[in-house]
Scaffold this motif. Structure first.
Motif, PDB file in Angstrom:
ATOM      1  N   GLU A  88       0.806  -1.048  -0.025  1.00 28.95           N
ATOM      2  CA  GLU A  88       0.221  -0.307   0.080  1.00 28.95           C
ATOM      3  C   GLU A  88       0.686   1.175  -0.205  1.00 28.95           C
ATOM      4  OE1 GLU A  88      -3.454   1.631   2.831  1.00 28.95           O
ATOM      5  OE2 GLU A  88      -3.101  -0.592   2.901  1.00 28.95           O
ATOM      6  N   GLU A  89       1.728   1.011   0.725  1.00 29.53           N
ATOM      7  CA  GLU A  89       3.244   2.449   0.672  1.00 29.53           C
ATOM      8  C   GLU A  89       3.631   2.570  -0.401  1.00 29.53           C
ATOM      9  OE1 GLU A  89       4.429   5.864   1.910  1.00 29.53           O
ATOM     10  OE2 GLU A  89       2.555   4.441   3.288  1.00 29.53           O
ATOM     11  N   GLU A  90       3.655   1.421  -1.517  1.00 27.85           N
ATOM     12  CA  GLU A  90       4.119   1.849  -2.065  1.00 27.85           C
ATOM     13  C   GLU A  90       3.599   2.473  -3.451  1.00 27.85           C
ATOM     14  OE1 GLU A  90       7.414  -1.476  -2.690  1.00 27.85           O
ATOM     15  OE2 GLU A  90       5.746  -2.215  -2.692  1.00 27.85           O
ATOM     16  N   ILE A  91       1.712   2.114  -3.452  1.00 31.40           N
ATOM     17  CA  ILE A  91       1.206   2.059  -4.472  1.00 31.40           C
ATOM     18  C   ILE A  91       0.956   4.023  -4.615  1.00 31.40           C
ATOM     19  CG2 ILE A  91      -0.895   1.845  -4.734  1.00 31.40           C
ATOM     20  CD1 ILE A  91      -1.054  -0.864  -4.271  1.00 31.40           C
ATOM     21  N   LYS A  92       1.363   4.535  -2.873  1.00 30.98           N
ATOM     22  CA  LYS A  92       0.928   5.542  -2.555  1.00 30.98           C
ATOM     23  C   LYS A  92       2.597   6.306  -3.015  1.00 30.98           C
ATOM     24  CE  LYS A  92       1.111   8.814   1.552  1.00 30.98           C
ATOM     25  NZ  LYS A  92       0.639   9.148   2.738  1.00 30.98           N
TER      26      LYS A  92
END
Length: 160
Positions: free
Chosen positions: A134-138
Motif C-alpha cells: 500500500e505504501e509503494e502504491i502511494k
C-alpha cells in the motif's frame, strides 16, 4: 535482453536511470495496451480511456479538451470518438459552451458498460498492482503525479 538485465544495466548513474525510466514508461505503456486490448471486450484501451474521462467529467468535453486530458491530438480523439459513436457508446454534439466546437457525450451504454463489463478491467488492475505494498502504491502515485509537472516543463521548453 530481459527486463531485469535492462534494470541492472541502467542502474549505475542518474543519467542512465533517467533513460531507463523514460524507456520503461514507453515499454510499459505498449505492453499494457497490448494486454488490455486483448482482454477488454468490445473496445480498445484507448477507447476505454476516453470513456473513463467522459465518465469522470461533470460536463461534456470537446475533442480539444479530451486531447489535452489524454495527451493526444484532437484528430486522434475524433477517430476514437467516431469509433465509439459507431458502437453506440457516445454521441457527438455541438458544444453548449462554444458553438464552433464539438463535444463527446456518453450514452446510456457507457453506464451499462461500467456497471457490467468494467468488473473484468478492475480485476486486471488488481493483478497489475498486487506486487506492490500500500505504501509503494502511494509513493508511485505521488511520483507519477510529479511526472506531469516534468512533462509540462518539457512541453514549454519544446514550444520555445
Amino acid at each position: 535482453m530481459k527486463p531485469e538485465d535492462f534494470i541492472i544495466r541502467f542502474s549505475d548513474t542518474t543519467e542512465n536511470r533517467r533513460k531507463a525510466i523514460f524507456n520503461t514508461l514507453f515499454i510499459a505503456g505498449n505492453r499494457l495496451q497490448t494486454l488490455f486490448d486483448r482482454r477488454i471486450p468490445e473496445i480498445s484501451l484507448k477507447q476505454f480511456m476516453l470513456l473513463s474521462a467522459l465518465r469522470q467529467s461533470p460536463e461534456p468535453l470537446s475533442f480539444t479538451q479530451l486531447g489535452t486530458l489524454l495527451g493526444c491530438s484532437r484528430q486522434n480523439i475524433r477517430k476514437l470518438a467516431e469509433a465509439l459513436r459507431k458502437k453506440d457508446f457516445v454521441v457527438i454534439r455541438q458544444s453548449p459552451q462554444d458553438m464552433r466546437a464539438l463535444c463527446v457525450c456518453p450514452t446510456e451504454k457507457v453506464k451499462r458498460y461500467f456497471e457490467n463489463d468494467f468488473a473484468q478491467h478492475e480485476r486486471q488492475l488488481a493483478y497489475l498492482f498486487e506486487v506492490y505494498t500500500e505504501e509503494e502504491i502511494k509513493t508511485l502515485f505521488l511520483l507519477l503525479s510529479r511526472l506531469y509537472a516534468g512533462i509540462e516543463q518539457l512541453e514549454k521548453k519544446a514550444s520555445l
